[in-house]
Design an enzyme around this catalytic site. Structure first.
Site, PDB file in Angstrom:
ATOM      1  N   LYS A  27       1.983 -12.980 -26.816  1.00  0.00           N
ATOM      2  CA  LYS A  27       2.104 -13.670 -28.106  1.00  0.00           C
ATOM      3  C   LYS A  27       2.365 -15.136 -27.855  1.00  0.00           C
ATOM      4  CE  LYS A  27       6.803 -14.345 -27.951  1.00  0.00           C
ATOM      5  NZ  LYS A  27       7.466 -15.689 -27.886  1.00  0.00           N
ATOM      6  N   MET A 111       7.210 -13.136 -16.160  1.00  0.00           N
ATOM      7  CA  MET A 111       8.526 -12.968 -16.770  1.00  0.00           C
ATOM      8  C   MET A 111       9.134 -14.350 -17.013  1.00  0.00           C
ATOM      9  SD  MET A 111       9.928  -9.737 -14.504  1.00  0.00           S
ATOM     10  CE  MET A 111      11.370  -9.495 -15.547  1.00  0.00           C
ATOM     11  N   GLY A 112       9.853 -14.494 -18.132  1.00  0.00           N
ATOM     12  CA  GLY A 112      10.452 -15.779 -18.463  1.00  0.00           C
ATOM     13  C   GLY A 112       9.435 -16.819 -18.863  1.00  0.00           C
ATOM     14  N   LEU A 115       5.939 -15.475 -23.412  1.00  0.00           N
ATOM     15  CA  LEU A 115       4.774 -14.775 -23.944  1.00  0.00           C
ATOM     16  C   LEU A 115       5.117 -13.390 -24.476  1.00  0.00           C
ATOM     17  CD1 LEU A 115       2.155 -15.729 -21.186  1.00  0.00           C
ATOM     18  CD2 LEU A 115       2.453 -16.776 -23.443  1.00  0.00           C
ATOM     19  N   GLY A 116       6.387 -13.003 -24.392  1.00  0.00           N
ATOM     20  CA  GLY A 116       6.829 -11.740 -24.977  1.00  0.00           C
ATOM     21  C   GLY A 116       6.467 -10.510 -24.180  1.00  0.00           C
ATOM     22  N   SER A 119       8.896  -7.370 -24.352  1.00  0.00           N
ATOM     23  CA  SER A 119       8.927  -6.823 -25.714  1.00  0.00           C
ATOM     24  C   SER A 119       7.603  -6.154 -26.059  1.00  0.00           C
ATOM     25  CB  SER A 119       9.222  -7.935 -26.724  1.00  0.00           C
ATOM     26  OG  SER A 119      10.520  -8.454 -26.538  1.00  0.00           O
ATOM     27  N   SER A 120       6.503  -6.769 -25.633  1.00  0.00           N
ATOM     28  CA  SER A 120       5.190  -6.187 -25.889  1.00  0.00           C
ATOM     29  C   SER A 120       5.030  -4.865 -25.153  1.00  0.00           C
ATOM     30  CB  SER A 120       4.098  -7.166 -25.474  1.00  0.00           C
ATOM     31  OG  SER A 120       2.817  -6.701 -25.857  1.00  0.00           O
ATOM     32  N   ASP A 152      11.963  -9.367 -30.649  1.00  0.00           N
ATOM     33  CA  ASP A 152      10.525  -9.565 -30.768  1.00  0.00           C
ATOM     34  C   ASP A 152       9.733  -8.262 -30.794  1.00  0.00           C
ATOM     35  OD1 ASP A 152      10.846 -12.281 -30.836  1.00  0.00           O
ATOM     36  OD2 ASP A 152      10.154 -12.649 -28.794  1.00  0.00           O
TER      37      ASP A 152
END
Length: 299
Positions: A27, A111-112, A115-116, A119-120, A152
């Site tokens: 995202k 990671m970090g 871009l989510g 959570s995605s 998110d």
């Protein structure tokens, strides 16, 4: 080495097209304002989420032993910290499902990076296993479960671009343009907690409307702070700006992005990206690729 990541170009594209793999798309936060801080420490925000046609992929093998196992290359991650495992276990417990699953995560998003990815991944586990286990929860019920895993997660469950408020749980479907983006990862991991706990973070943005966003009256209030804490992010933003782009940062970073006129322009700019960074050309998607996959399963 510069890399372009797109579902159509991945090793697992055949699995996705054949209806085996499930996408966990990235995202972008097209803007991010913080309007206040609650007594419990959580921040009130406004943002506009849009998906990309890049991301992680997950395969699921359903078992009848009730066991949940996760296979990926994230070394040293305990099951209790693994969002995929936690999402599967939460759905299993909430519905009384006796089936199990072997989950294979093909992790490609950094990671970090803002871009989510985590959570995605969790949302895709919830949506996919709800279908594969036939637990029959609604998207609203899945989103409520997902909120306990991360702020998110609900946006990924609902799989529709959205204007978000509160801590991210109040969502209103949106339909912004779907341009071609160049997304850059400058090679650093931004700790979201570090950004949100910094006393220098702006937390007093006046609420805005979609019309304000369309008129360009929105930005990312985390950007000045992240520039100071992580100079590499500022370098990537400046590189995009110097290339004539309107450079923006997603979430708390570290990824930055710009909308380009077309695929060719994006590819040309990607070709000149400094070798120390990773870049992707991706299209904005208002309907998540996860919804495409769910519809394929249901049909």
């Amino acid at each position: 080495m510069n890399t372009q990541l797109n579902f159509a170009d991945q090793q697992w594209a055949a699995s996705l097209e054949s209806g085996k793999a499930w996408p966990a798309p990235a995202k972008l936060n097209l803007f991010l304002h913080i309007t206040g801080r609650r007594a419990d420490g959580y921040h009130e925000l406004q943002t506009l989420f849009q998906f990309l046609d890049i991301g992680d992929l997950l395969d699921f093998a359903i078992t009848d032993d009730g066991q949940i196992t996760c296979l990926h290359h994230l070394q040293g991650l305990n099951p209790e910290q693994d969002l995929c495992w936690r999402a599967a276990r939460l759905l299993q417990k909430s519905t009384g499902c006796s089936a199990g699953a072997q989950i294979h995560l093909y992790k490609q998003l950094p990671m970090g990076g803002g871009l989510g990815g985590g959570s995605s991944d969790a949302a895709t586990v919830l949506v996919a296993l709800n279908a594969l286990w036939n637990t029959q929860l609604s998207s609203e019920e899945l989103a409520a479960l997902g909120l306990s895993l991360g702020a998110d997660v609900p946006i990924f469950v609902h799989a529709q671009a959205a204007w978000a408020e509160g801590v991210g749980e109040y969502l209103q479907a949106a339909d912004p343009p779907e341009p071609i983006y160049l997304v850059i990862h400058p090679g650093v991991h931004v700790a979201t907690g570090r950004v949100f706990s910094d006393p220098g973070l702006t937390r007093t943005c006046p609420p805005i409307t979609m019309s304000d966003f369309i008129l360009g009256r929105a930005g990312n209030v985390c950007e000045p702070l992240v520039r100071r804490l992580y100079p590499e992010v500022g370098e990537a933003l400046d590189w995009l700006s110097n290339a004539g782009c309107e450079a923006r940062m997603t979430g708390t970073g570290s990824c930055v992005f710009a909308a380009l006129g077309d695929q060719a322009a994006a590819q040309n700019l990607l070709g000149s990206l400094p070798s120390r960074w990773t870049g992707w050309v991706a299209r904005g998607r208002n309907q998540s690729p996860l919804m495409d996959r769910l519809q394929l399963f249901e049909n």
